[in-house]
Design a protein around this motif. Structure first.
Motif, mmCIF file in Angstrom:
data_model
loop_
_atom_site.group_PDB
_atom_site.id
_atom_site.type_symbol
_atom_site.label_atom_id
_atom_site.label_comp_id
_atom_site.label_asym_id
_atom_site.label_seq_id
_atom_site.Cartn_x
_atom_site.Cartn_y
_atom_site.Cartn_z
ATOM 1 N N UNK A 27 14.476 7.380 -1.280
ATOM 2 C CA UNK A 27 13.317 8.094 -1.794
ATOM 3 C C UNK A 27 12.251 7.044 -2.064
ATOM 4 N N UNK A 28 10.989 7.416 -1.903
ATOM 5 C CA UNK A 28 9.926 6.424 -2.037
ATOM 6 C C UNK A 28 8.892 6.850 -3.067
ATOM 7 N N UNK A 29 8.349 5.849 -3.759
ATOM 8 C CA UNK A 29 7.310 6.060 -4.769
ATOM 9 C C UNK A 29 6.129 5.153 -4.431
ATOM 10 N N UNK A 30 4.946 5.720 -4.323
ATOM 11 C CA UNK A 30 3.727 4.936 -4.138
ATOM 12 C C UNK A 30 3.020 4.797 -5.483
ATOM 13 N N UNK A 31 2.331 3.683 -5.652
ATOM 14 C CA UNK A 31 1.395 3.548 -6.767
ATOM 15 C C UNK A 31 -0.004 3.469 -6.164
ATOM 16 N N UNK A 32 -0.978 3.996 -6.891
ATOM 17 C CA UNK A 32 -2.319 4.012 -6.328
ATOM 18 C C UNK A 32 -3.365 3.895 -7.431
ATOM 19 N N UNK A 33 -4.483 3.297 -7.068
ATOM 20 C CA UNK A 33 -5.626 3.258 -7.972
ATOM 21 C C UNK A 33 -6.425 4.543 -7.809
ATOM 22 N N UNK A 34 -7.370 4.756 -8.701
ATOM 23 C CA UNK A 34 -8.212 5.950 -8.606
ATOM 24 C C UNK A 34 -8.960 6.001 -7.275
ATOM 25 N N UNK A 35 -9.305 4.822 -6.730
ATOM 26 C CA UNK A 35 -10.014 4.775 -5.450
ATOM 27 C C UNK A 35 -9.114 5.140 -4.281
ATOM 28 N N UNK A 36 -7.787 5.053 -4.481
ATOM 29 C CA UNK A 36 -6.820 5.323 -3.412
ATOM 30 C C UNK A 36 -6.096 6.656 -3.594
ATOM 31 N N UNK A 37 -6.693 7.575 -4.342
ATOM 32 C CA UNK A 37 -6.019 8.848 -4.631
ATOM 33 C C UNK A 37 -5.665 9.613 -3.358
ATOM 34 N N UNK A 38 -6.488 9.495 -2.322
ATOM 35 C CA UNK A 38 -6.233 10.214 -1.069
ATOM 36 C C UNK A 38 -5.863 9.278 0.071
ATOM 37 N N UNK A 39 -5.427 8.073 -0.268
ATOM 38 C CA UNK A 39 -5.102 7.083 0.754
ATOM 39 C C UNK A 39 -3.828 7.459 1.503
ATOM 40 N N UNK A 40 -3.658 6.867 2.667
ATOM 41 C CA UNK A 40 -2.533 7.184 3.534
ATOM 42 C C UNK A 40 -1.195 6.881 2.856
ATOM 43 N N UNK A 41 -1.096 5.726 2.187
ATOM 44 C CA UNK A 41 0.187 5.373 1.560
ATOM 45 C C UNK A 41 0.510 6.316 0.401
#
Length: 656
Positions: A27-41
């Motif tokens: 299972x995978x978990x991504x972390x993202x910044x507010x700028x990457x909310x819709x990013x591919x990862x």
């Protein structure tokens, strides 16, 4: 058995790790910044957690937020990718203390190899060849100056904690030394928070060759061939290939064994890269060890048939290495380039803005590692790499041909890229002969056409006119369109061109001064223009965004701005006086105020984006009418910053 992997990174490396992890059943978990909310990862992972605002210091470098995300989602292991926290010994230790497996080496190995001074001393003890120099405890200016006399010139000053060419200076004579020590120390302090320096004898025009090593928790260590990373610009890698065209089987074995010694000497675990400088006589010297997966790892995967992320997860689970040294075989040749949103004709300035179209080429032996898609935005917050483009072939020439074709057929509409520059490198005869050293780009590409402002030929202008004329006419079919004789005005870079476009049915003629080009249009729909040019039927991709038109055909891409219906510019080719931000960023200085007289080319505002300063200049002579931004503002691309009233405008106002 590990079950859930958090990827503490973004972009293409996060996407690449997620795909292997999913294939292995994690299972995978991504972390993202507010700028990457819709990013591919963010969208590709099973779960995703926001860890802060766009600034990396508050998000992707925020170890506490990442560990909290792991606890919240139940992740039992963390893959750091590369960059950010991947070589942070404190983060590795914090994972251990939290009971979370860090998919990487122990903190002690990261800390040792993070110091050029300490790692070099350790390599000498382990019997690994090093460049002669000075790496003593006393790194004062006086001590370095005294040591330089013994080393001789030319020599290199290096930041002990450095990387990527920062804090590095080549010194040719004693008269240059003191000033360069001062500059290197200042740059190192600013970049790494550490101003410790070492000195090394300069290896002139070397090859930069690195060995991929792997070690497990059972005392096993192997090497998986080498990568040649000699093609560099300002100490930054541009092209990587495996195997090296310069390395013999005997040299490969010697360097591989030395790299394994280096790994064992620091009780290493997982993936690491030992970098060497190799002189013209094939003497090799330890440069540094990167304690993570490298950007260029795909070329090693393609020639070995191994998934290095899968190997990392195997080691993290405490299992032995998948293969012994004798079982590792090299097959064929692979070359990788880094496709960036940057403008080579303007000092490789990073570019921001929408990716209207991003379409990788398709073909045998091609691989794209990317974290972007059509419709995404290239922001100023992160590295502007769009993709790694990799080609494999049975031999080096086949890999080169495939990579050149892949670059020609990759479509990027919306931002300027280094695509043409990369293609020129791979097609270059010196590179083709396998003779490129670290001095190659500086010597052979300082005046290359790919570094010059774009100049469009009459054929490219005619194709652009085809698209624009069709849009203007609104005709359902070219064959039914009435004969027209239309003037057009197109901007190409900073140059405005006056064209005369004549069309009758399917036939179009474009004139620029005494130049003329004729085309026959067969169809135009869904972003594809089909034409017959000099009896040859050809296809051209296009995308229109307002007055901006992007085109690609015949391995070339170009863009124009339609000025036909825009107000005329000021006198002497001056602009409108409406000075806009060229990209998203932060205003770090405002140099003018209302009422101030300015000349075309004067710097009005300084914009910071992607860790670089960009002067925003006046496009006409005149008087500052409004300043619409202040120091510290965050601004968007095309946001109006300053308005300059031209002399012509002032005269009109006075008459009124």
């Amino acid at each position: 058995m590990l079950k859930k992997l958090l990827i503490a990174n973004r972009g293409e490396i996060a996407v690449r790790v997620i795909r292997t992890a999913k294939a292995l059943g994690y299972r995978t978990v991504a972390v993202y910044s507010e700028a990457d909310a819709n990013a591919m990862h963010t969208e590709l992972a099973d779960e995703a957690v926001c860890i802060g605002p766009a600034q990396v210091s508050a998000s992707y470098l925020n170890a506490d937020a990442i560990l909290d995300a792991a606890r919240k989602t139940g992740a039992d292991c963390i893959h750091p990718g590369y960059g950010f926290l991947s070589e942070n010994s404190g983060f590795s230790e914090a994972c251990k203390e939290a009971g979370i497996i860090f998919v990487g080496p122990p903190a002690a190995a990261i800390e040792l190899m993070g110091s050029k001074r300490r790692s070099k001393i350790a390599m000498q003890k382990a019997g690994v060849p090093v460049v002669p120099g000075y790496e003593g405890d006393n790194a004062s200016d006086d001590e370095l100056i005294a040591a330089a006399a013994d080393i001789g010139y030319p020599l290199m000053i290096k930041a002990s904690a450095g990387g990527g060419g920062r804090g590095m200076r080549l010194v040719h004579s004693e008269s240059e030394l003191a000033d360069n020590i001062k500059r290197a120390r200042s740059e190192s302090k600013q970049a790494f928070g550490d101003d410790e320096l070492i000195l090394e004898r300069a290896v002139i025009e070397p090859r930069h060759v690195e060995i991929q090593v792997f070690a497990d928790q059972h005392g096993n260590a192997v090497y998986l061939g080498e990568r040649d990373c000699s093609v560099q610009r300002r100490h930054q890698k541009v092209v990587e290939e495996a195997p090296s065209p310069f390395v013999t089987p005997e040299l490969r074995a010697a360097m591989g064994e030395a790299a394994v010694k280096a790994a064992l000497a620091c009780n290493y675990e997982g993936a690491g890269t030992v970098e060497f400088l190799v002189d013209k006589d094939r003497n090799f010297y330890f440069l540094e060890m990167n304690t993570r997966l490298q950007v260029e790892h795909p070329v090693t995967e393609l020639i070995t048939g191994q998934d290095l992320v899968a190997w990392q997860l195997t080691v993290a689970e405490g299992l032995p290495l998948p293969l012994a040294q004798n079982d590792i075989k090299l097959n064929g040749h692979a070359i990788e380039v880094r496709l960036y949103a940057e403008d080579p004709s303007n000092g490789f300035t990073p570019q921001t803005g929408p990716l209207h179209v991003f379409q990788p080429a398709e073909g045998e032996g091609l691989r794209y590692d990317t974290g972007v898609r059509s419709g995404d935005e290239v922001t100023p917050h992160y590295d502007p790499m769009l993709a790694k483009v990799i080609a494999w072939g049975e031999n080096r020439d086949e890999a080169r041909r495939r990579l050149i074709r892949a670059l020609e057929d990759t479509t990027v509409f919306g931002v300027t890229t280094n695509r043409y520059f990369l293609g020129r490198i791979i097609a270059d005869s010196t590179f083709g002969a396998g003779e490129a050293t670290t001095a190659f780009l500086q010597r052979a590409f300082s005046n290359d056409p790919s570094l010059q402002p774009v100049k469009l030929n009459i054929r490219q202008l005619a194709i652009a006119a085809c698209v624009l004329a069709h849009d203007v006419s609104g005709a359902k079919a070219w064959s039914n369109a009435p004969a027209t004789n239309t003037p057009m005005k197109l901007a190409v870079g900073d140059e405005a061109l006056e064209l005369l476009v004549q069309s009758s049915g399917n036939n179009l003629s474009c004139r620029l001064g005494d130049q003329r080009h004729e085309l026959v249009v067969t169809s135009m729909k869904n972003g594809i223009l089909c034409i017959i040019d000099n009896g040859i039927r050809q296809r051209c991709q296009y995308h229109r965004d307002g007055d901006s038109l992007y085109l690609q055909a015949f391995g070339e891409s170009w863009s124009v701005t339609d000025l036909t219906h825009q107000p005329a510019a000021g006198a002497n080719g001056a602009g409108s006086g409406r000075i806009q931000a060229s990209m998203d960023g932060a205003i770090i200085d405002v140099l003018v105020e209302p009422g101030q007289a300015v000349s075309q080319g004067d710097t009005l505002v300084i914009l910071e984006a992607m860790k670089m300063e960009h002067p925003v200049k006046a496009d006409c002579d005149g008087v500052v009418a409004q300043v619409l931004t202040t120091k510290g503002d965050q601004v968007k691309r095309n946001q109006l910053l300053v308005e300059v009233t031209t002399g012509e405008a002032s005269e009109q106002e006075n008459k009124q």
